[in-house]
Design a protein around this motif. Structure first.
Motif, PDB file in Angstrom:
ATOM      1  N   VAL A   1      -3.067  -0.410   7.108  1.00 22.47           N
ATOM      2  CA  VAL A   1      -2.569   0.699   6.302  1.00 22.47           C
ATOM      3  C   VAL A   1      -2.268   0.225   4.878  1.00 22.47           C
ATOM      4  O   VAL A   1      -1.859  -0.916   4.662  1.00 22.47           O
ATOM      5  CB  VAL A   1      -1.303   1.320   6.933  1.00 22.47           C
ATOM      6  CG1 VAL A   1      -0.104   0.396   6.760  1.00 22.47           C
ATOM      7  CG2 VAL A   1      -1.007   2.684   6.338  1.00 22.47           C
ATOM      8  N   GLY A   2      -2.497   1.101   3.931  1.00 22.33           N
ATOM      9  CA  GLY A   2      -2.178   0.796   2.539  1.00 22.33           C
ATOM     10  C   GLY A   2      -1.099   1.713   2.014  1.00 22.33           C
ATOM     11  O   GLY A   2      -0.675   2.662   2.693  1.00 22.33           O
ATOM     12  N   ALA A   3      -0.657   1.455   0.793  1.00 20.03           N
ATOM     13  CA  ALA A   3       0.398   2.268   0.199  1.00 20.03           C
ATOM     14  C   ALA A   3      -0.027   3.719   0.064  1.00 20.03           C
ATOM     15  O   ALA A   3       0.796   4.639   0.220  1.00 20.03           O
ATOM     16  CB  ALA A   3       0.789   1.698  -1.165  1.00 20.03           C
ATOM     17  N   ALA A   4      -1.318   3.963  -0.199  1.00 23.06           N
ATOM     18  CA  ALA A   4      -1.798   5.339  -0.375  1.00 23.06           C
ATOM     19  C   ALA A   4      -1.633   6.152   0.905  1.00 23.06           C
ATOM     20  O   ALA A   4      -1.218   7.317   0.875  1.00 23.06           O
ATOM     21  CB  ALA A   4      -3.264   5.330  -0.809  1.00 23.06           C
ATOM     22  N   ALA A   5      -1.942   5.536   2.064  1.00 21.80           N
ATOM     23  CA  ALA A   5      -1.820   6.252   3.336  1.00 21.80           C
ATOM     24  C   ALA A   5      -0.364   6.512   3.697  1.00 21.80           C
ATOM     25  O   ALA A   5      -0.048   7.495   4.381  1.00 21.80           O
ATOM     26  CB  ALA A   5      -2.498   5.461   4.444  1.00 21.80           C
ATOM     27  N   LEU A   6       0.522   5.644   3.246  1.00 25.74           N
ATOM     28  CA  LEU A   6       1.945   5.802   3.551  1.00 25.74           C
ATOM     29  C   LEU A   6       2.657   6.716   2.562  1.00 25.74           C
ATOM     30  O   LEU A   6       3.801   7.116   2.810  1.00 25.74           O
ATOM     31  CB  LEU A   6       2.634   4.433   3.562  1.00 25.74           C
ATOM     32  CG  LEU A   6       2.290   3.497   4.727  1.00 25.74           C
ATOM     33  CD1 LEU A   6       2.943   2.146   4.519  1.00 25.74           C
ATOM     34  CD2 LEU A   6       2.736   4.108   6.053  1.00 25.74           C
ATOM     35  N   ALA A   7       2.001   7.022   1.444  1.00 27.18           N
ATOM     36  CA  ALA A   7       2.669   7.791   0.387  1.00 27.18           C
ATOM     37  C   ALA A   7       3.172   9.137   0.895  1.00 27.18           C
ATOM     38  O   ALA A   7       4.326   9.521   0.649  1.00 27.18           O
ATOM     39  CB  ALA A   7       1.720   7.988  -0.797  1.00 27.18           C
ATOM     40  N   GLY A   8       2.327   9.876   1.605  1.00 26.53           N
ATOM     41  CA  GLY A   8       2.711  11.198   2.085  1.00 26.53           C
ATOM     42  C   GLY A   8       3.923  11.187   2.989  1.00 26.53           C
ATOM     43  O   GLY A   8       4.928  11.865   2.709  1.00 26.53           O
ATOM     44  N   PRO A   9       3.888  10.437   4.075  1.00 22.38           N
ATOM     45  CA  PRO A   9       5.043  10.442   4.979  1.00 22.38           C
ATOM     46  C   PRO A   9       6.311   9.864   4.362  1.00 22.38           C
ATOM     47  O   PRO A   9       7.405  10.391   4.584  1.00 22.38           O
ATOM     48  CB  PRO A   9       4.580   9.593   6.163  1.00 22.38           C
ATOM     49  CG  PRO A   9       3.401   8.831   5.683  1.00 22.38           C
ATOM     50  CD  PRO A   9       2.749   9.686   4.643  1.00 22.38           C
ATOM     51  N   LEU A  10       6.175   8.794   3.585  1.00 20.37           N
ATOM     52  CA  LEU A  10       7.375   8.192   3.000  1.00 20.37           C
ATOM     53  C   LEU A  10       8.001   9.115   1.967  1.00 20.37           C
ATOM     54  O   LEU A  10       9.236   9.257   1.902  1.00 20.37           O
ATOM     55  CB  LEU A  10       7.037   6.837   2.375  1.00 20.37           C
ATOM     56  CG  LEU A  10       6.575   5.741   3.343  1.00 20.37           C
ATOM     57  CD1 LEU A  10       6.396   4.419   2.614  1.00 20.37           C
ATOM     58  CD2 LEU A  10       7.555   5.581   4.501  1.00 20.37           C
TER      59      LEU A  10
END
Length: 467
Positions: free
Chosen positions: A348-357
């Protein structure tokens, strides 16, 4: 400048900033602390759990002490303890000493936080109080938002010890301002509830001990079973003690109010999702995903950045939407974000985590400041610090237990190593559980605050449209 409200605001905000930084900074430093001090998972967990457990346990006692003996006096004592413990932690040569001074730092943090809220409520009234608490909430957001990235930078440049030294130095700077602060206290002095303090503190510490040491010693080990049993017995004793006191430090009668109970439930649920992620997500990003401490800290800004701006917008929002609706919505948004965050994985990268975080962060940001204003306004002015202690105890007890429970789950799925195999699956299980709990809490909070929505909220007199 003595007794000027602006000086109070500056001192409170500077001290408030250092408290979340101390928590989030320690979380980012955990992998390095474990390697440097040759400590196992249980020992490293106490760096965070010891601080949080004593912070939560002593909220009630220090709030009462501040009301009775003077908020400025307790504020100064708390700062001195927090600063001294931080400096000792920065030079600790073994995990036992570090754990002990972190627990002591939690006592200082509790004294600082409860007296700071009381001083703020005393120094400002009406609309000015609402604005002050909005800035107060934003300051908490700043500490949460930039704590991980600041910690990552400090670790990269100076090593993990700077994570404890920096907040300690900030606390010393605030301590220098205390002679300029006005003193305030409860008009009629009372007695300190030592029996309530002991039973609550011992119960929480034993509960945390059981969850932290359970995976290592075995859940059926006599010492673990005894710890949970004693914790339950002490909680029952605490309730009985508080019911018999004419002026209890924890006013159980206030919890009979659906409105106040809903406020406490919402506050406890939100931090029970946010703080365990702040503690364990950095370890996942560094050990499984392969990020540097600095990159992991920067990624966590996605989780905490909304807490920077949303508290300042709460006053505007509550002119359009009733405050109880905002509270319920914030809990529901956190639930959605936790479920969405299960997309994490080794690649996982920061882009994929951006939405949920960011989604979780929005839910947190909507509630910061608003919940504090509602809680503070629900008690008499002379009990302001005690009222602040009650909601903050709900927050801290919830997040401390949540950290311990999440740590126990991850210790079981990773065999105590916080690495794959097991870390990804364990963290996903935790996130789904968080989502379910938060969703249930949103529904229950809606039921509890429905009656309160029909009444005028004393704390929200400065928020047109709030109810």
């Amino acid at each position: 400048m003595r007794n000027h409200p602006a000086v109070v605001l500056v001192a409170v905000l500077l001290s408030t900033l250092s408290l979340p930084v101390s928590l989030t900074g320690a979380s980012v430093a955990l992998p390095d602390i474990g390697r440097d001090l040759d400590a196992g998972l249980a020992g490293v967990q106490w760096v965070v759990n010891g601080y949080n457990a004593t912070f939560a346990s002593f909220m009630l006692a220090t709030g009462a002490l501040a009301d009775l003996f003077g908020r400025r006096r307790v504020f100064a004592i708390g700062l001195a303890i927090f600063a001294g413990s931080g400096l000792l932690g920065a030079v600790a040569g073994n995990i036992v000493l570090l754990d002990v001074v972190r627990a002591l730092a939690g006592v200082g943090a509790a004294a600082t936080a409860t007296s700071a809220s009381g001083m703020l409520a005393h120094a400002f009234q009406g609309r000015a109080r609402a604005r002050a608490f909005s800035v107060f909430g934003t300051t908490i957001g700043v500490g949460l938002a930039f704590g991980p990235s600041i910690a990552g930078l400090l670790i990269s440049v100076f090593g993990w010890r700077a994570v404890f030294a920096a907040p300690a130095l900030a606390a010393l700077a605030v301590l220098a301002l205390t002679p300029l602060l006005p003193e305030s206290r409860q008009p009629q002095a009372g007695r300190i509830d030592w029996a309530g303090t002991f039973t609550f503190t011992a119960a929480l510490l034993l509960l945390i001990f059981g969850f932290v040491q359970g995976p290592e010693l075995g859940w059926s080990a006599p010492v673990i079973v005894a710890a949970f049993g004693a914790a339950l017995a002490l909680l029952v004793a605490f309730v009985r003690v508080e019911r018999r006191r004419a002026e209890p430090m924890f006013d159980l009668a206030l919890l009979a109010s659906p409105r106040f109970l809903g406020i406490c439930l919402a506050a406890a649920t939100i931090v029970a999702v946010l703080v365990p992620l702040l503690v364990y997500l950095p370890s996942y990003l560094t050990t499984v995903v392969g990020m540097s401490p600095g990159a992991a800290g920067a990624t966590l800004i996605l989780l905490t950045a909304p807490t920077l701006v949303l508290p300042l917008l709460t006053g505007v929002l509550t002119r359009l939407v009733p405050a109880p609706v905002v509270i319920v919505t914030s809990v529901a948004v956190v639930a959605v974000g936790a479920a969405w965050a299960t997309v994490l994985g080794p690649d996982v990268g920061a882009a994929a985590l951006a939405g949920p975080l960011l989604t979780i962060g929005v839910g947190v940001g909507l509630s910061i400041g608003l919940l504090d204003a509602l809680a503070i306004g629900s008690v008499a002015p002379g009990r302001a610090a005690t009222g602040a202690g009650m909601i903050n105890t709900a927050r801290l007890a919830s997040e401390t237990v949540a950290i311990a429970v999440v740590g126990a789950v991850l210790a079981s799925t990773t065999a105590g190593r916080l690495a794959d195999p097991g870390f990804t699956g364990g963290l996903r299980t935790v996130l789904w559980s968080m989502a379910a709990v938060a969703l249930a809490a949103a529904v229950l909070t809606a039921v509890l605050v429905r009656r309160g929505a029909l009444r005028a909220e004393p704390a929200m007199s400065a928020y047109p449209g709030g109810s």
